[in-house]
Write a protein that holds these residues in place. Structure first.
Motif, mmCIF file in Angstrom:
data_model
loop_
_atom_site.group_PDB
_atom_site.id
_atom_site.type_symbol
_atom_site.label_atom_id
_atom_site.label_comp_id
_atom_site.label_asym_id
_atom_site.label_seq_id
_atom_site.Cartn_x
_atom_site.Cartn_y
_atom_site.Cartn_z
ATOM 1 N N HIS A 32 26.033 13.721 76.579
ATOM 2 C CA HIS A 32 25.408 13.511 75.297
ATOM 3 C C HIS A 32 25.181 12.036 74.978
ATOM 4 N N GLU A 33 26.184 11.231 75.298
ATOM 5 C CA GLU A 33 26.141 9.812 74.937
ATOM 6 C C GLU A 33 25.101 9.051 75.728
ATOM 7 N N SER A 34 24.853 9.541 76.942
ATOM 8 C CA SER A 34 24.074 8.715 77.841
ATOM 9 C C SER A 34 22.587 9.019 77.795
ATOM 10 N N GLU A 35 22.187 9.953 76.931
ATOM 11 C CA GLU A 35 20.745 10.161 76.771
ATOM 12 C C GLU A 35 20.131 8.888 76.221
ATOM 13 N N ARG A 36 18.865 8.719 76.465
ATOM 14 C CA ARG A 36 18.211 7.565 75.851
ATOM 15 C C ARG A 36 18.208 7.782 74.331
ATOM 16 N N PRO A 37 18.159 6.708 73.545
ATOM 17 C CA PRO A 37 18.217 6.862 72.095
ATOM 18 C C PRO A 37 17.044 7.688 71.595
ATOM 19 N N GLU A 38 17.220 8.295 70.409
ATOM 20 C CA GLU A 38 16.153 9.081 69.805
ATOM 21 C C GLU A 38 14.903 8.226 69.639
ATOM 22 N N GLU A 39 13.769 8.875 69.765
ATOM 23 C CA GLU A 39 12.525 8.141 69.591
ATOM 24 C C GLU A 39 12.289 7.855 68.112
ATOM 25 N N GLY A 40 11.589 6.783 67.849
ATOM 26 C CA GLY A 40 11.259 6.441 66.465
ATOM 27 C C GLY A 40 12.373 5.640 65.818
ATOM 28 N N ASP A 76 28.989 9.033 81.473
ATOM 29 C CA ASP A 76 28.463 9.346 80.150
ATOM 30 C C ASP A 76 28.624 8.101 79.261
ATOM 31 N N ASN A 77 28.208 6.980 79.782
ATOM 32 C CA ASN A 77 28.264 5.645 79.165
ATOM 33 C C ASN A 77 29.594 4.926 79.328
ATOM 34 N N ALA A 78 30.710 5.635 79.150
ATOM 35 C CA ALA A 78 31.990 4.930 79.278
ATOM 36 C C ALA A 78 33.116 5.932 79.478
ATOM 37 N N TYR A 79 34.144 5.505 80.167
ATOM 38 C CA TYR A 79 35.324 6.345 80.371
ATOM 39 C C TYR A 79 36.397 5.953 79.365
ATOM 40 N N ASN A 80 36.613 6.801 78.365
ATOM 41 C CA ASN A 80 37.679 6.515 77.385
ATOM 42 C C ASN A 80 38.550 7.741 77.172
ATOM 43 N N ASP A 81 39.172 8.156 78.237
ATOM 44 C CA ASP A 81 40.094 9.286 78.218
ATOM 45 C C ASP A 81 41.383 8.881 77.492
ATOM 46 N N ASP A 82 42.270 9.850 77.286
ATOM 47 C CA ASP A 82 43.601 9.524 76.775
ATOM 48 C C ASP A 82 44.483 9.172 77.960
ATOM 49 N N GLY A 83 45.285 8.147 77.824
ATOM 50 C CA GLY A 83 46.098 7.786 78.972
ATOM 51 C C GLY A 83 46.945 6.557 78.759
ATOM 52 N N LEU A 84 47.354 5.995 79.867
ATOM 53 C CA LEU A 84 48.249 4.845 79.838
ATOM 54 C C LEU A 84 47.910 3.940 81.018
ATOM 55 N N GLU A 85 47.870 2.657 80.763
ATOM 56 C CA GLU A 85 47.506 1.735 81.836
ATOM 57 C C GLU A 85 48.474 0.553 81.852
ATOM 58 N N VAL A 86 48.894 0.191 83.027
ATOM 59 C CA VAL A 86 49.760 -0.977 83.198
ATOM 60 C C VAL A 86 48.981 -2.006 83.989
ATOM 61 N N SER A 87 48.977 -3.229 83.513
ATOM 62 C CA SER A 87 48.294 -4.264 84.294
ATOM 63 C C SER A 87 49.186 -5.487 84.387
#
Lengths: 499, 306
Positions: free
Chosen positions: A116-124, A215-226
């Motif tokens: 859904h997110e990655s469709e081109r923006p609505e026309e107009g 779909d534009n970006a990966y923003n799942d729920d989770g945990l990251e260590v860096s």
């Protein structure tokens, strides 16, 4: 009396000195007179330097009060009275609106599921993605951020999307230096663009691989260590574990079905240019991941793809009595619901050059990313099937949904490269080329690609207006000329930009 | 693809290997601006390794949070910056990403110059329509040499706290620096008196500390709204002010745009002078002493013009 006082004083001063001296060399032989003398003189020096520091402090206080006297404009220190407002978190709002014009009616990509997110923006005239961010340090150990996205799609109620809701450790949290932990929902470390909110991009839409794979970006729920390693060169490694519910994954059962790992390197070249490269892996499982392309097929199909188009014509003329119509594999890939393993490899690079050292005046940014996705599993298509007791009487007909499953292993690649040049402090121009290579299985002889050019005007750090032209060729015979005029304005708190 | 990833991982790990464990590890100081780097060299001498995040021709407001700076913060023992939100666009992210605990706010390795001196131009109204203003006041505190003395002491204190084993060395250098600085200030004071309150036009409001210390008079600012290039109507106003008040010189920092000041100079024949602003802002401004020397010399040359 004086003697006693002197004796006490000598004991009080002498004992600690002897004690400390013995601490310095606890295991050695009794020190010689010379050693003792040396130790005492070292102690004396130490005390002297401490006294000197105290003197310096005193002098600084004096100097400060003296300099205050000279100053014509008295500095008003902020009042320390606290009110309820004082601890309010930072609030930022991003307003984003657009007017666009397209020459084609549809923008789905054959052989790729499309969210859904990655469709081109609505026309107009349309509101793009508006955003509200609330963020603050929670205490000395944690930072928190909540970002709500307001998505507007024509004919649908305004969608409230929780883009980010995470906590992150602060350097005072007691972790080893260089280590950070982030938990919750966030735009995770993956390639260059994924961590950015869309309004921070240099173009009005995400490049093809981001649209097709994430779909534009990966923003799942989770945990990251860096962990930033302590080298002269910037180097960072990290890993994450995620729920596995956001594209490219779906239908997580255990709630911990995806993982990622990454490594980055970066540095300077001379005084005025900098670079960074990175490598990333994102791996997980998808259960019944449905492409939004399904809905499109119901509307008017992929009107742009000649072959697919003809197939669809056949499909909709479903009275010819055949048990199953022929579906090409591309259709499974784009419209089927996918259950299987999905792994994404990515590399990215970014290079910035500010000829005068001041990125605000003039700057060239080169950036590119390459992704490869390996997916294997089952693609399931739902097919309408009409059965009639009496072929002459339509009222005796019933429509059955029948599912057709195809087991596939599909590998595909996508990349983009872009250059953005700021030629005047407020003006930038940019060009981008992005391309997907269709999985071989799809037997489509066309690789979707898009060429974009943009020019934008930035009045201040908080306001920008952009004009973009793209020529998008997603299927053979499909050439979409896209014009987009966009504003991006931010109110209130404004997060610092990363590299 | 996998091979690529492995190579990158190896490179990443390899980059930390050249960690030398010297007996006397030098203290690492990351200065946000060259003036603080220069001061750190004066007080730290050979006992410190100093890096500056910006160079003399860069505007410290607008720096990218480059990867190399994250690496520098990661290893820094002291972070020495102007503060008052001058570095707000990039320093917070470096501190967060570098995740070095000793340089975080409140720790001994965190020095923000503006916290230790009297800050000018603290705004009473804060609104973005006034441009990119600093709620904490004007951060360019180094152009008042009296502030340099204060910061020299602050830095020496912090070095002693962090590295007590070399406290006497830091102390000796502080004493020596203060003596030389006091002498220089006496000399500059005389020269400043002779400038006799020159009337100046500035570009950005980067100079209040220099103006206050030197007694120069600001007639106008070319940049009306901080961080936003001047408009034509404002320039017309400045032109009028320049003529009516008999401005003698237009002052410009190396990183400030030249067009507005050149335009005004062309219209009025008021000379433009590019002052170094910080160490490295002029080829001969190699340390704090020459920074002020060259600044005064440049102004004196304008004054002495026939």
């Amino acid at each position: 009396m004086h003697e006693i006082a002197r004796l006490i004083r000598a004991t009080v001063i002498g004992l600690p000195i002897l004690f400390m001296a013995s601490m310095v060399y606890p295991q050695s032989d009794p020190p010689t007179t010379e050693e003792l003398a040396a130790q005492i003189s070292a102690l004396k020096q130490d005390y002297e330097s401490r006294i000197a520091v105290l003197e310096a402090r005193l002098a600084s206080i004096q100097a400060k009060s003296a300099s205050t006297d000279h100053k014509a404009v008295p500095a008003s220190k902020p009042s320390m009275l606290s009110s309820d407002n004082t601890f309010n978190p930072a609030i930022g709002v991003v307003l984003n609106g657009m007017i666009s014009e397209y020459s084609e009616t549809d923008s789905s990509i054959p052989a790729f599921q499309f969210g859904h997110e990655s469709e081109r923006p609505e026309e107009g005239l349309t509101l793009g993605h508006s955003e509200i961010t609330v963020s603050s340090n929670i205490d000395d150990k944690f930072y928190g951020n909540l970002t709500l996205g307001l998505g507007v799609h024509a004919g649908e109620p305004t969608e409230l999307e929780l883009e980010e809701a995470y906590i992150q450790t602060l350097p005072g949290a007691g972790l080893p230096d260089g280590m950070r932990i982030k938990a919750g929902r966030a735009l995770w470390t993956l390639g260059y663009l994924n961590e950015l909110h869309v309004h921070g991009d240099d173009f009005s839409d995400r490049p093809l691989p981001y649209r097709a794979y994430l779909d534009n970006a990966y923003n799942d729920d989770g945990l990251e260590v860096s962990f930033v390693l302590p080298g002269d060169l910037y180097s960072e490694i990290g890993a994450g574990i995620f729920r596995g519910d956001d594209t490219p994954f779906a239908g997580s059962r255990s709630g911990r079905e995806a993982w990622s790992t990454f490594a980055r390197l970066g540095g300077d070249i001379g005084n005025n240019s900098a670079w960074r490269i990175g490598g990333y892996i994102l791996d997980g499982e998808a259960r019944n991941r449905a492409g939004a392309g399904h809905a499109h097929a119901e509307d008017d199909g992929h009107g742009h793809d000649e072959e697919a188009h003809e197939d669809e014509e056949d499909e909709h003329g479903h009275e010819n009595g055949e048990e199953h119509e022929e579906h090409d594999l591309a259709e499974f890939l784009s419209d089927g619901s996918f259950t299987g393993d999905s792994r994404l490899y990515g590399i990215d690079f970014r290079y910035t050059l500010a000829p005068t050292g001041n990125a605000r005046d003039r700057e060239l940014i080169l950036q590119g990313e390459y992704f490869r996705r390996d997916e294997s599993g089952e693609y399931e298509l739902q097919e309408e099937h009409e059965e009639c007791v009496d072929p002459a009487d339509p009222s005796t007909c019933e429509i059955h949904m029948e599912s057709i499953i195809e087991t596939l292993s599909s590998d595909s690649e996508g990349w983009y490269a872009q250059a953005v040049y700021k030629f005047l402090p407020r003006w930038r121009v940019g060009a981008r080329y992005s391309r997907l290579s269709t999985p071989d299985d799809a037997e489509l002889s066309h690789d979707p690609h898009t060429t974009s050019a943009m020019i934008d005007w930035t009045n201040s750090e908080f306001g920008r207006i952009r004009l973009q032209y793209s020529r998008e060729s997603l299927a053979r015979g499909y050439d979409d000329d896209q014009f987009m005029l966009q504003y991006i304005m931010s109110l209130g708190a404004h997060a610092a930009h990363s590299f | 693809m996998k091979a690529w990833f492995t190579v990158l991982l190896l490179l990443t790990l390899g980059s930390i290997l050249p960690l030398s464990a010297a007996a006397q590890t030098p203290i690492r100081i990351l200065a946000c601006e060259p003036e603080w780097a220069a001061l750190a060299e004066e007080i730290g001498g050979d006992d410190v390794i100093v890096h500056s995040a910006t160079h003399g021709r860069q505007d410290a407001h607008y720096i990218r949070a480059r990867p190399s700076l994250i690496a520098k913060v990661r290893r820094a023992d002291i972070l020495f910056c102007s503060g008052a939100e001058l570095e707000i666009g990039w320093l917070p992210i470096l501190m967060q990403r570098g995740a070095r605990s000793i340089v975080q706010a409140g720790q001994p390795g965190h020095i923000m110059a503006a916290d230790h001196v009297d800050v000018l131009e603290r705004p009473e109204v804060i609104d973005r329509s006034l441009g990119d203003i600093h709620p904490g006041g004007n951060p360019h505190v180094h152009l008042d040499p009296r502030n340099i003395t204060i910061l020299a002491e602050v830095l020496a204190n912090r070095l002693v706290t962090i590295d007590p084993s070399r406290s006497s060395a830091y102390h000796d250098r502080l004493v020596s620096f203060k003596a030389r600085w006091a002498d220089a200030m006496t000399e500059w004071h005389e020269r400043v008196q002779n400038l006799d309150g020159m009337k100046v036009i500035v570009y950005h409001k980067a100079w209040p500390y220099l103006l206050q210390w030197s007694g120069l008079n600001r007639v106008a600012s070319l940049e009306e709204v901080s961080g936003i290039p001047p408009t034509a109507s404002h320039l017309a106003h400045v032109l009028e002010l320049a003529r009516n008040h008999g401005a003698q010189v237009i002052i410009r920092a190396p990183f400030e745009p030249v067009d507005a000041s050149d335009w005004l100079s062309g219209k009025t024949e008021i000379p433009v002078v590019e002052l170094p602003f910080t160490v490295g802002g002029h080829p001969e401004a190699r340390d704090l002493f020459s920074l002020f020397d060259i600044t005064l010399t440049s102004l004196e040359e304008i004054r002495d013009r026939p």
